[in-house]
Design an enzyme around this catalytic site. Structure first.
Site, short mmCIF file in Angstrom:
data_model
loop_
_atom_site.label_atom_id
_atom_site.label_comp_id
_atom_site.label_asym_id
_atom_site.label_seq_id
_atom_site.Cartn_x
_atom_site.Cartn_y
_atom_site.Cartn_z
N CYS A 174 -142.72 -10.37 -44.52
CA CYS A 174 -142.72 -11.69 -45.16
C CYS A 174 -142.71 -11.57 -46.69
O CYS A 174 -141.73 -11.14 -47.26
CB CYS A 174 -143.89 -12.53 -44.64
SG CYS A 174 -143.66 -14.30 -44.86
N HIS A 177 -143.31 -12.34 -38.31
CA HIS A 177 -144.70 -12.03 -38.03
C HIS A 177 -144.88 -11.78 -36.54
O HIS A 177 -144.17 -12.35 -35.71
CB HIS A 177 -145.61 -13.20 -38.43
CG HIS A 177 -145.69 -13.45 -39.89
ND1 HIS A 177 -146.35 -12.61 -40.75
CD2 HIS A 177 -145.18 -14.45 -40.66
CE1 HIS A 177 -146.27 -13.09 -41.99
NE2 HIS A 177 -145.55 -14.20 -41.95
#
Length: 497
Positions: free
Chosen positions: A325, A434
């Protein structure tokens, strides 16, 4: 409702246990936390972002996680500012001095409506409070503790942590600081995380019961190595194993979603350590740069600490570099922020390890569950990987970029950006996804890949875990501990079951 004398008293764990206990009895259960401040979050099936702890409680309740389980999620961005997620969508950024006078009045109707919705559609709603109900500077304006309990006169169970010391003072002080009408809602207390001889504790329990006029519902023992995803970063620990693969995770100031790394920390072959300075890196096999709630400011910290040169040097000596991320955005060549991340517009030169750029040009946030397939590494190719995206900013290729994960129907020029890339030699991995280490098949392939890079032969007796199975075992373990040590029948009577 489960409230606590302090943060980290064990409210979330006790609520999780009660969700499972009453689900086992055949009731339909919904967890509820009106306001949660956490950088550990997940995404529901319909793309709403809620706290990870309520997702785990929904698992314990055998319910599908929904936004109503956590209507208000506060995500700290820097020292005095946070983002408000309302029913899983970005609502606004705020400074702390504005939260109660300006934001809370707008949030209250949503808290009431979501609780009513859950009450109408479930047999039992297990409510978790936040922090302590006895914060006397906030009692008149909070929306997470007694405010919620008083909406429907919910019975309150107070949880106190004996492991940190001062348990009797915390019970007495919390109850006595509450006004009489709120004290009357407290129906008992649980002493949590106990180690030692219970007979020595019993005289103190008898005295505190008399002093506060409340029943001790039980003493829950300390459970070491309980494998339930942690709620916040104060629970961060290095892995308990001393595995032969050394993984270092850089603990960014606004690190988010560190539960991404729990599957690695639970694997016995891996040694996972969180570090805050380059001198702590050593010569690891893997360096992971995690997600962050403030990509620009955390990269500036990262650069000021001296990580840039260290990481480039270690990469040249064979260390695998992984960015998740915000860490993925670090791996590119530049970040262009039009002011979305906070402060004035700025362009920041980043690590330059992948041919990518990142741009923050709108307040839009991508939150969705994703299924991908590995396409960029021969050792992994064809493996299906599920996960979720939670990010602002778009990553685009500045030159030819090699995909690591591919999501069907997502082009390289998509407004959502490139979900994942890999360097040509497989030594740098970056992704927005994620939870991809939650996938057992992928994680086990990843471990095999690390052994191969380290030129260590794989043993036929290599021990690998099931991540979902470990969480389920942890839920069962805490539920059994509460059943064994807490008067659950008394709680059931409070609910008139």
């Amino acid at each position: 409702m489960v409230q606590g004398t302090t943060s980290d008293a064990g409210k979330s764990i006790i609520a999780t246990a009660l969700c499972r206990i009453f689900s086992d009895k055949g009731f339909t259960i919904a967890p509820f936390k009106s306001q949660n401040m956490s950088l550990n979050s997940g995404v529901t099936e319909d793309g709403r972002e809620i706290a990870r702890s309520q997702i785990v409680q929904a698992m314990a309740a055998r319910a599908k996680p929904i936004a109503e389980h956590n209507p208000v999620l506060l995500k700290p961005k820097e020292k005095n500012a946070s983002q408000i997620m309302l029913l899983g969508r970005p609502f606004t950024d705020y400074n702390y001095e504005d939260y109660y006078p300006k934001c809370v009045p707008q949030l209250i109707p949503h808290v009431k409506n979501t609780l009513n919705f859950l009450r109408e559609n479930n047999d039992i709603v297990v409510i978790e409070g936040a922090g302590s109900p006895a914060e006397i500077n906030l009692m008149h304006r909070e929306i997470a503790n007694m405010f919620v309990a008083k909406l429907h006169n919910s019975p309150v169970i107070l949880v106190a942590d004996i492991d940190r010391g001062g348990v009797f003072a915390s019970i007495y002080g919390t109850i006595k600081l509450l006004p009489p009408e709120e004290q009357s809602l407290v129906k008992g207390f649980i002493i949590n995380k106990f180690r030692g001889n219970l007979d020595i504790l019993k005289p103190g329990i008898a005295q505190i019961e008399e002093l506060v006029g409340k029943k001790c519902l039980g003493v829950v023992p300390y459970i070491p190595n309980l494998r339930i995803p942690a709620e916040d970063s104060q629970n961060l620990q290095k892995s308990n194993s001393q595995g032969i693969i050394d993984i270092k995770i850089i603990r960014l100031p606004q690190m988010a979603n560190f539960t991404d790394f729990e599957p690695l920390a639970w694997e016995p072959t891996l040694k996972v350590t969180y570090i805050e300075a380059p001198a702590e890196l050593g010569t690891p096999d893997v360096i992971i740069i995690p997600g962050t709630k403030n990509t620009v400011k955390d990269f500036q910290w990262f650069e000021e600490m001296g990580f840039v040169d260290w990481i480039k040097k270690l990469h040249q000596t064979g260390t695998l570099i992984v960015g998740i991320c915000g860490g993925y955005q670090f791996l590119g060549e530049e970040i262009i922020d039009s002011g979305v991340e906070g402060g004035a517009p700025v362009t920041v030169s980043t690590l330059g390890l992948l041919p990518l750029g990142t741009e923050f040009k709108s307040y839009n946030k991508i939150t969705k569950q994703v299924t991908t397939e590995v396409v960029g590494l021969p050792d992994f190719n064809g493996v299906k990987v599920d996960g979720y995206e939670i990010h602002m900013g778009r990553v685009w290729p500045k030159s030819q970029a090699k995909l690591f994960l591919r999501e069907s129907e997502r082009a390289l020029d998509s407004e959502e950006g490139i979900i994942s890339t890999v360097s040509e030699d497989g030594s740098i991995l970056g992704t927005f996804l994620h939870g991809f280490w939650d996938n057992d098949a992928f994680r086990h392939k990843f471990i095999e890949y690390l052994f191969k890079r380290k030129k260590i032969p794989l043993s036929s007796e290599l021990k690998l875990i099931s991540y979902a199975g470990s969480i389920e075992k942890g839920i069962q373990e805490i539920a059994q501990a509460v059943k064994n040590h807490v008067d659950v029948g008394y709680i059931a009577n409070l609910l008139e079951l």
